[in-house]
Design a protein around this motif. Structure first.
Motif, short mmCIF file in Angstrom:
data_model
loop_
_atom_site.label_atom_id
_atom_site.label_comp_id
_atom_site.label_asym_id
_atom_site.label_seq_id
_atom_site.Cartn_x
_atom_site.Cartn_y
_atom_site.Cartn_z
N GLY A 87 0.81 -1.21 0.00
CA GLY A 87 0.00 0.00 0.00
C GLY A 87 0.84 1.26 0.00
O GLY A 87 0.55 2.22 -0.72
N ALA A 88 1.91 1.28 0.81
CA ALA A 88 2.78 2.45 0.83
C ALA A 88 3.48 2.65 -0.51
O ALA A 88 3.64 3.78 -0.99
CB ALA A 88 3.81 2.31 1.95
N CYS A 89 3.85 1.56 -1.16
CA CYS A 89 4.55 1.67 -2.44
C CYS A 89 3.62 2.15 -3.55
O CYS A 89 4.02 2.95 -4.40
CB CYS A 89 5.16 0.32 -2.82
SG CYS A 89 6.58 -0.14 -1.82
N THR A 90 2.39 1.67 -3.58
CA THR A 90 1.47 2.14 -4.61
C THR A 90 1.14 3.61 -4.44
O THR A 90 0.97 4.34 -5.42
CB THR A 90 0.17 1.32 -4.58
OG1 THR A 90 -0.38 1.34 -3.25
CG2 THR A 90 0.43 -0.12 -4.99
N ALA A 91 1.04 4.07 -3.19
CA ALA A 91 0.82 5.50 -2.97
C ALA A 91 2.01 6.33 -3.41
O ALA A 91 1.88 7.52 -3.72
CB ALA A 91 0.52 5.76 -1.49
N ARG B 231 2.15 -1.18 -10.00
CA ARG B 231 1.46 -2.31 -9.39
C ARG B 231 1.79 -3.65 -10.05
O ARG B 231 1.84 -4.67 -9.34
CB ARG B 231 -0.04 -2.08 -9.40
CG ARG B 231 -0.50 -1.01 -8.41
CD ARG B 231 -2.01 -0.85 -8.43
NE ARG B 231 -2.67 -2.11 -8.12
CZ ARG B 231 -3.40 -2.79 -9.00
NH1 ARG B 231 -3.53 -2.37 -10.25
NH2 ARG B 231 -3.98 -3.92 -8.63
N GLY C 269 -3.38 1.29 -0.49
CA GLY C 269 -2.72 2.37 -1.22
C GLY C 269 -3.70 3.34 -1.86
O GLY C 269 -3.48 4.56 -1.86
N SER D 93 -3.98 7.36 -1.01
CA SER D 93 -3.94 8.40 -2.04
C SER D 93 -5.23 9.22 -2.04
O SER D 93 -5.21 10.45 -2.21
CB SER D 93 -3.73 7.77 -3.41
OG SER D 93 -2.51 7.05 -3.45
#
Length: 272
Positions: free
Chosen positions: A72-76, A81, A108, A112
């Protein structure tokens, strides 16, 4: 000589707080946050850390939960993805990997959405002008779940762009998160299965998932090309004409108003 009027105590602090909490200041903070997140992704490449697996201390459900939080942190932070979905399948298999990927996707997207809603909505909504932007905002605001579900099912729409567009609209949290969780399952499952079966590329599961990814990508490219072509054609198209002959402009005489209907009738009689 008049004595200066004393300023009420705390007026400077009130002005500073208003300036810091103004829509433009919050939008600037959002831009700086996103820029910093993108810079960290470029410098440290967190997707490689996820691909290497969780720490040895984390096993079972704890490892899946930890991966979902990091996902989730990486997609934000604009990490692609598909790379994370492949890593989820390779690390945890199809079932647990899909659970971690979908949970991380919803997390994520919610992060956002919250950033865009709190920091950017008030500053960006007055800029929604033009027919296309107004129509898109109305569609997202009135039909939030249905519109977001269609966006998530269509693989050609960028994930981050959809998150912040929904945040600027008046869509609620529940329709946004529910549509995200449901709509991302097919495409996410294809990547997770491909990652889980990467060791046996000739297996039916890998071939089916790879075919789904290829066909969905081609379909997205075709739809995007057609929409772009239609948009260009609409911009090049001029005002409609009757019978292929442009209408003659009405003569303007100072102080005299000439009815349009009489001019049209006179033109018709002249052609006869």
């Amino acid at each position: 000589m008049l004595a200066p009027v004393p300023r009420p105590p705390g007026s400077l602090a009130v002005r500073c707080s208003r300036a810091l909490l103004s829509p433009r200041s919050r939008l600037s903070l959002l831009a700086l946050t996103l820029l910093g997140a993108a810079t960290l992704v470029v410098l440290y490449e967190p997707q490689r850390l996820l691909a290497s697996g969780p720490p040895p201390q984390a096993t079972g459900a704890g490892a899946v939960l930890l991966f979902a939080l990091a996902y989730g942190a990486c997609t934000a932070a604009f990490v692609p993805r598909p790379v994370l979905n492949l890593a989820a399948g390779a690390l945890f298999g199809s079932a647990a990997g899909l659970t971690a990927a979908v949970a991380g996707t919803v997390l994520g997207a919610g992060l956002s959405f919250t950033l865009g809603r709190v920091l950017g909505q008030d500053a960006l909504r007055p800029l929604l002008r033009g027919r296309l932007l107004t129509a898109a905002d109305g569609q997202l605001s009135r039909h939030g779940f249905r519109s977001m579900l269609a966006i998530r099912l269509f693989p050609g729409v960028p994930f981050a762009a959809a998150n912040y567009a929904a945040a600027v609209s008046r869509m609620g949290y529940v329709p946004f998160l529910a549509a995200t969780g449901l709509g991302t399952v097919p495409n996410t499952a294809a990547y997770v299965i491909a990652g889980a079966q990467a060791g046996s590329p000739g297996s039916p599961a890998f071939l089916v998932s790879a075919g789904f990814i290829t066909l969905s990508g081609l379909a997205a490219a075709v739809v995007a090309w057609r929409k772009r072509h239609q948009l260009r054609a609409g911009l090049r198209r001029g005002p409609r004409r009757r019978g292929g002959v442009p209408a003659a402009p009405a003569p303007s005489l100072p102080g005299v108003a000439v009815p349009t209907a009489s001019l049209a009738g006179a033109g018709t009689e002249t052609r006869r």
